[in-house]
Write an enzyme that holds these catalytic residues in place. Structure first.
Site, PDB file in Angstrom:
ATOM      1  N   ASN A   1      -7.303  -4.180   8.580  1.00 29.25           N
ATOM      2  CA  ASN A   1      -6.829  -4.616   7.265  1.00 29.25           C
ATOM      3  C   ASN A   1      -6.478  -6.098   7.358  1.00 29.25           C
ATOM      4  O   ASN A   1      -5.445  -6.462   7.913  1.00 29.25           O
ATOM      5  CB  ASN A   1      -5.606  -3.782   6.859  1.00 29.25           C
ATOM      6  CG  ASN A   1      -5.025  -4.204   5.528  1.00 29.25           C
ATOM      7  OD1 ASN A   1      -5.655  -4.935   4.758  1.00 29.25           O
ATOM      8  ND2 ASN A   1      -3.816  -3.756   5.234  1.00 29.25           N
TER       9      ASN A   1
ATOM     10  N   LYS B   1      -5.685  -8.076   4.998  1.00 28.85           N
ATOM     11  CA  LYS B   1      -4.653  -8.452   4.018  1.00 28.85           C
ATOM     12  C   LYS B   1      -5.055  -9.761   3.300  1.00 28.85           C
ATOM     13  O   LYS B   1      -6.243  -9.972   3.053  1.00 28.85           O
ATOM     14  CB  LYS B   1      -3.282  -8.530   4.694  1.00 28.85           C
ATOM     15  CG  LYS B   1      -2.930  -7.225   5.434  1.00 28.85           C
ATOM     16  CD  LYS B   1      -1.526  -7.183   5.955  1.00 28.85           C
ATOM     17  CE  LYS B   1      -1.289  -5.870   6.687  1.00 28.85           C
ATOM     18  NZ  LYS B   1       0.114  -5.729   7.153  1.00 28.85           N
TER      19      LYS B   1
ATOM     20  N   HIS C   1      -0.761   1.492   0.679  1.00 27.34           N
ATOM     21  CA  HIS C   1      -0.150   0.744   1.779  1.00 27.34           C
ATOM     22  C   HIS C   1       1.282   0.385   1.408  1.00 27.34           C
ATOM     23  O   HIS C   1       1.597   0.133   0.247  1.00 27.34           O
ATOM     24  CB  HIS C   1      -0.962  -0.522   2.061  1.00 27.34           C
ATOM     25  CG  HIS C   1      -0.604  -1.201   3.337  1.00 27.34           C
ATOM     26  ND1 HIS C   1       0.519  -2.001   3.460  1.00 27.34           N
ATOM     27  CD2 HIS C   1      -1.203  -1.201   4.558  1.00 27.34           C
ATOM     28  CE1 HIS C   1       0.589  -2.454   4.694  1.00 27.34           C
ATOM     29  NE2 HIS C   1      -0.443  -1.995   5.383  1.00 27.34           N
TER      30      HIS C   1
ATOM     31  N   GLU D   1       2.938  -2.210   1.649  1.00 26.91           N
ATOM     32  CA  GLU D   1       3.082  -3.486   0.946  1.00 26.91           C
ATOM     33  C   GLU D   1       2.761  -3.344  -0.533  1.00 26.91           C
ATOM     34  O   GLU D   1       3.370  -4.006  -1.375  1.00 26.91           O
ATOM     35  CB  GLU D   1       2.193  -4.544   1.617  1.00 26.91           C
ATOM     36  CG  GLU D   1       2.689  -4.915   3.006  1.00 26.91           C
ATOM     37  CD  GLU D   1       1.639  -5.511   3.918  1.00 26.91           C
ATOM     38  OE1 GLU D   1       1.979  -5.804   5.076  1.00 26.91           O
ATOM     39  OE2 GLU D   1       0.485  -5.679   3.465  1.00 26.91           O
TER      40      GLU D   1
ATOM     41  N   GLU E   1       1.956   4.852   8.819  1.00 29.37           N
ATOM     42  CA  GLU E   1       2.452   3.521   9.150  1.00 29.37           C
ATOM     43  C   GLU E   1       3.946   3.450   8.887  1.00 29.37           C
ATOM     44  O   GLU E   1       4.370   3.244   7.748  1.00 29.37           O
ATOM     45  CB  GLU E   1       1.741   2.469   8.306  1.00 29.37           C
ATOM     46  CG  GLU E   1       0.268   2.310   8.604  1.00 29.37           C
ATOM     47  CD  GLU E   1      -0.273   1.000   8.047  1.00 29.37           C
ATOM     48  OE1 GLU E   1      -0.768   0.195   8.836  1.00 29.37           O
ATOM     49  OE2 GLU E   1      -0.159   0.770   6.843  1.00 29.37           O
TER      50      GLU E   1
ATOM     51  N   GLY F   1       4.209  -5.421  11.027  1.00 33.55           N
ATOM     52  CA  GLY F   1       4.431  -6.855  11.120  1.00 33.55           C
ATOM     53  C   GLY F   1       5.734  -7.261  11.781  1.00 33.55           C
ATOM     54  O   GLY F   1       6.123  -8.427  11.738  1.00 33.55           O
TER      55      GLY F   1
ATOM     56  N   SER G   1       2.045  -2.798  13.933  1.00 35.12           N
ATOM     57  CA  SER G   1       2.095  -3.676  15.108  1.00 35.12           C
ATOM     58  C   SER G   1       1.228  -3.166  16.254  1.00 35.12           C
ATOM     59  O   SER G   1       1.587  -3.262  17.430  1.00 35.12           O
ATOM     60  CB  SER G   1       3.545  -3.860  15.578  1.00 35.12           C
ATOM     61  OG  SER G   1       4.322  -4.491  14.579  1.00 35.12           O
TER      62      SER G   1
END
Length: 252
Positions: free
Chosen positions: A9, A11, A95, A97, A165, A171, A211
């Site tokens: 991904n 992003k 996701h 985010e 996730e 991150g 990560s």
């Protein structure tokens, strides 16, 4: 045996030229690997170009988001028809985010999952708890809600991929221990067995994300219910991403 999947991904990163160069390097570096799927999710601006770059290879094209209508007055959105038109076969949905910054809820995820399936795209449906939710001990409650509501009215799961996730690991450099990750992956597969039966659930790929690097994926992928990885930052570097792919393909 379930096939392995490694999805990158990207992003909101990479220009058109950078995307083409990275896709070409990954295609060449993963040539000949079998038994699984390598999936690249560049930004929308690079989908068509990356699709052309990887055409005829063992690398598949993925979108980072989708809208739940085929066309219409939805400024800024991208339809499944458009994604199919540029060669996408996968799409990331839900996701963390998207949930955090764009306030997408479980109902939005559900609409997008159903639309992707009806359009012939494979949804990679993301689930995961925040650090606060894990500390409170409600990880399973959160995951159960996200799975059950995200897959509401979905009749078959042969074409669905689930990505676990943990939000606290995305991150941040923090990674779930093998025991933590396996526990949640097994819990997810248990929910799928209850909803869709053992045969169907045992064939669903469940990916770990958060990560992920070539240095930590080896132990994670050795777990029974972890079938691959959804990779963020490490997918932007050829060596790091190819290292992850080769470790996963070698163990599964």
């Amino acid at each position: 045996m379930r096939k392995w999947i490694v999805a990158g991904n990207w992003k909101m990163n990479n220009t058109l030229a950078e995307s083409i160069a990275l896709a070409k390097a990954i295609k060449e570096g993963s040539s000949g690997l079998q038994g699984g799927a390598i999936v690249l999710a560049p930004p929308f601006t690079a989908l068509a170009a990356v699709g052309e770059t990887i055409k005829g290879s063992n690398v598949s094209l993925c979108a980072q988001n989708i809208y739940c209508e085929d066309k219409g007055a939805f400024t800024g959105e991208i339809s499944p028809v458009m994604l199919k038109d540029v060669g996408c076969t996968y799409v990331i949905i839900g996701h963390s985010e998207r949930r955090k910054y764009f306030h997408e809820g479980d109902n939005d995820v559900n609409l997008k999952v159903k639309k992707a399936i009806s359009a012939g795209l494979t949804p990679i449906m993301c689930v995961g708890e925040t650090e606060e939710e894990r500390v409170k001990g409600i990880t399973q409650d959160v995951i159960s809600r996200q799975i059950n509501q995200g897959l509401k009215d979905v009749e078959k799961i042969e074409c669905i991929v689930i990505a676990y996730e943990p939000v606290w690991a995305i991150g941040t450099g923090k990674v779930a221990t093998t025991a933590q990750a396996q526990e949640v992956h097994a819990f997810i597969r248990g929910i799928l067995k209850d909803k869709f039966g053992s045969n169907a659930a045992n064939n669903v790929c469940i990916l770990y994300g958060g990560s992920v690097t070539k240095d930590n994926i080896g132990d994670l992928i050795s777990m029974d219910d972890i079938d691959g990885a959804l990779v963020g930052g490490a997918s932007l570097k050829t060596d790091g991403f190819l290292g992850i792919i080769k470790k996963i393909s070698g163990k599964k």
